[in-house]
Write an enzyme that holds these catalytic residues in place. Structure first.
Site, short mmCIF file in Angstrom:
data_model
loop_
_atom_site.label_atom_id
_atom_site.label_comp_id
_atom_site.label_asym_id
_atom_site.label_seq_id
_atom_site.Cartn_x
_atom_site.Cartn_y
_atom_site.Cartn_z
N ALA A 143 32.72 35.07 40.76
CA ALA A 143 31.95 35.78 39.73
C ALA A 143 32.43 35.48 38.31
O ALA A 143 31.88 36.01 37.35
CB ALA A 143 32.03 37.29 39.99
N HIS A 198 41.47 31.67 43.07
CA HIS A 198 40.32 30.95 42.50
C HIS A 198 40.71 29.49 42.33
O HIS A 198 40.66 28.95 41.24
CB HIS A 198 39.86 31.59 41.20
CG HIS A 198 39.15 32.90 41.42
ND1 HIS A 198 37.83 32.99 41.74
CD2 HIS A 198 39.62 34.18 41.40
CE1 HIS A 198 37.49 34.26 41.90
NE2 HIS A 198 38.56 35.01 41.71
N ASP A 251 37.30 45.60 52.30
CA ASP A 251 36.23 46.57 52.02
C ASP A 251 35.10 46.44 53.02
O ASP A 251 34.03 47.00 52.83
CB ASP A 251 35.70 46.36 50.59
CG ASP A 251 35.08 44.97 50.41
OD1 ASP A 251 35.32 44.09 51.26
OD2 ASP A 251 34.36 44.76 49.41
N ASP A 277 40.08 45.31 44.45
CA ASP A 277 39.26 44.42 43.61
C ASP A 277 37.99 45.14 43.16
O ASP A 277 36.95 44.52 42.96
CB ASP A 277 38.92 43.11 44.33
CG ASP A 277 38.54 41.99 43.35
OD1 ASP A 277 38.78 42.16 42.14
OD2 ASP A 277 37.99 40.97 43.79
ZN ZN Z 1 38.73 37.07 42.14
#
Ligand code: ZN
Length: 381
Positions: A143, A198, A251, A277
């Site tokens: 994202a 990432h 989650d 997160d």
């Molecule tokens: Zn991340």
């Protein structure tokens, strides 16, 4: 404010290092004054009957971008403090507000606001800041906006460190990028923990980064090369390198139950850390919302950029621990340690259930509901 004194009677005690106990806990002057046995209630102390519920160290969220409508990258200090109060009521007694990649001046401004929020000292403790970016791999940006990613630069790292007023505690970067090794050295000099994430790097990049002092892997399995038996990749290195503690978003959206079980077996109970997160939409109802010029949609526990990729998570760390316990068939206490004791150890914080330690405590029932929570002896639920 006067110090509250509390006597918590008849709890199961989540003691450090895998030990369980039983008995009472006395909270006085913000600390755990006595633990175990049946101390007499000092005059003036309020008594809370635990009825066998679990008294546990407070949760520590190492990766949380926002909550209850406050985006920690944009919110004023007052709104961040209000979110910290809500977090405390939900069992999170300390956290690292997390900032994703953004232009440097915006990150500097956000760091200043978070430092101001930390100075207010309300709710969950702000132990520092987690900068997730901007030195990340475009190919695994998730994202993060491509335009906001940067080549690692020690000068820019130092700029961000100064803007944080020493609060910068954790830095996620992609170790394979040119200049990353120098930034890792600079981070080490400043006492900032480096986490790998990432990343388009391979097992060799992770191996070299761990040798250079990297301590953590950011959201294992997400935004990195997956495990393959002939090309083990970053995930293979993360799972098998004992120098690296792995963060995991459990989650029920970001990682499957078998992958979580694999991670627990590979890392063991001390080297896996649950993180939420979570984004600002945590605690909001389903529907569309907008932040930082982007439209999002929240539905059924999934939070997406409208018509696009996952935009972050929307479960509390407490919910993640409860999901993890239920899906892996563990006692809640075992999952709770992954989100309290383990992050405290990684940060080098002397927290947990021991006499003399700060009273950052949560009384939680078997279903994972918070009955009471305390930060520095002050009750938030
Ligand atoms: Zn991340």
């Amino acid at each position: 404010m006067p110090h509250e004194e509390w006597l918590i009677r008849g709890a199961r005690l989540l003691l450090p290092d895998g030990v369980m106990g039983r008995g009472d806990a006395l909270i006085s002057r913000g600390r755990i004054a006595a633990l175990g046995g049946r101390p007499a209630a000092p005059s003036g102390a309020r008594v809370l009957d635990a009825r066998g519920a679990l008294l546990a160290p407070g949760l520590i969220d190492l990766q949380i971008n926002g909550a209850w409508g406050a985006d920690f990258a944009l919110a004023p200090p007052e709104a961040i403090a209000r979110a910290a109060e809500r977090l405390a009521g939900d069992g999170v007694t300390a956290f690292l507000p997390t900032l994703i990649s953004a232009p440097l001046p915006r990150l500097e401004a956000a760091l200043g606001r978070i430092a101001a929020a930390a100075a207010l000292g309300r709710g969950a403790r702000i132990l520092g800041v987690h900068l997730e970016g901007p030195f990340l791999a475009p190919a695994r940006r998730g994202a993060h906006r491509r335009a906001h990613l940067r080549r690692p630069s020690t000068a820019e790292f130092e700029r961000l460190w100064r803007a944080s007023k020493g609060l910068l505690r954790l830095l996620t970067l992609a170790p394979e990028l040119p200049g990353a090794a120098a930034v890792m050295r600079a981070a080490r000099r400043r006492g900032v923990l480096v986490s790998l994430g990432h990343t388009a790097g391979d097992a060799g990049d992770f191996d070299r980064a761990a040798a250079a002092g990297a301590r953590m892997v950011t959201h294992l399995f997400n935004a990195m090369e997956p495990f393959h038996h002939r090309s083990e990749g970053a995930a293979g290195a993360a799972l098998t390198d004992d120098r690296l503690v792995c963060g995991l978003i459990y989650d029920r959206v970001h990682v499957g139950a078998r992958a979580a079980a694999l991670a627990l077996r590979a890392k063991g109970p001390r080297s896996l850390v649950l993180v939420s997160d979570a984004v600002f939409a945590l605690g909001l109802g389903p529907g569309r919302c907008r932040s930082g010029g982007t439209d999002y949609e929240l539905r059924g526990g999934e939070f997406r950029v409208r018509g696009g990729p996952l935009g972050g998570a929307v479960r509390t760390l407490r919910a993640c621990a409860a999901f993890f316990a239920r899906d892996l068939g563990l006692p809640l206490a075992d999952a709770w340690r992954l989100a309290s004791e383990n992050p405290a150890r990684l940060l080098g914080e002397r927290l947990g259930l021991a006499a003399g330690r700060p009273a950052d405590l949560v009384l939680v029932d078997d279903g994972g509901r918070v009955r009471a929570s305390f930060v520095g002896g002050r009750r938030w639920k």
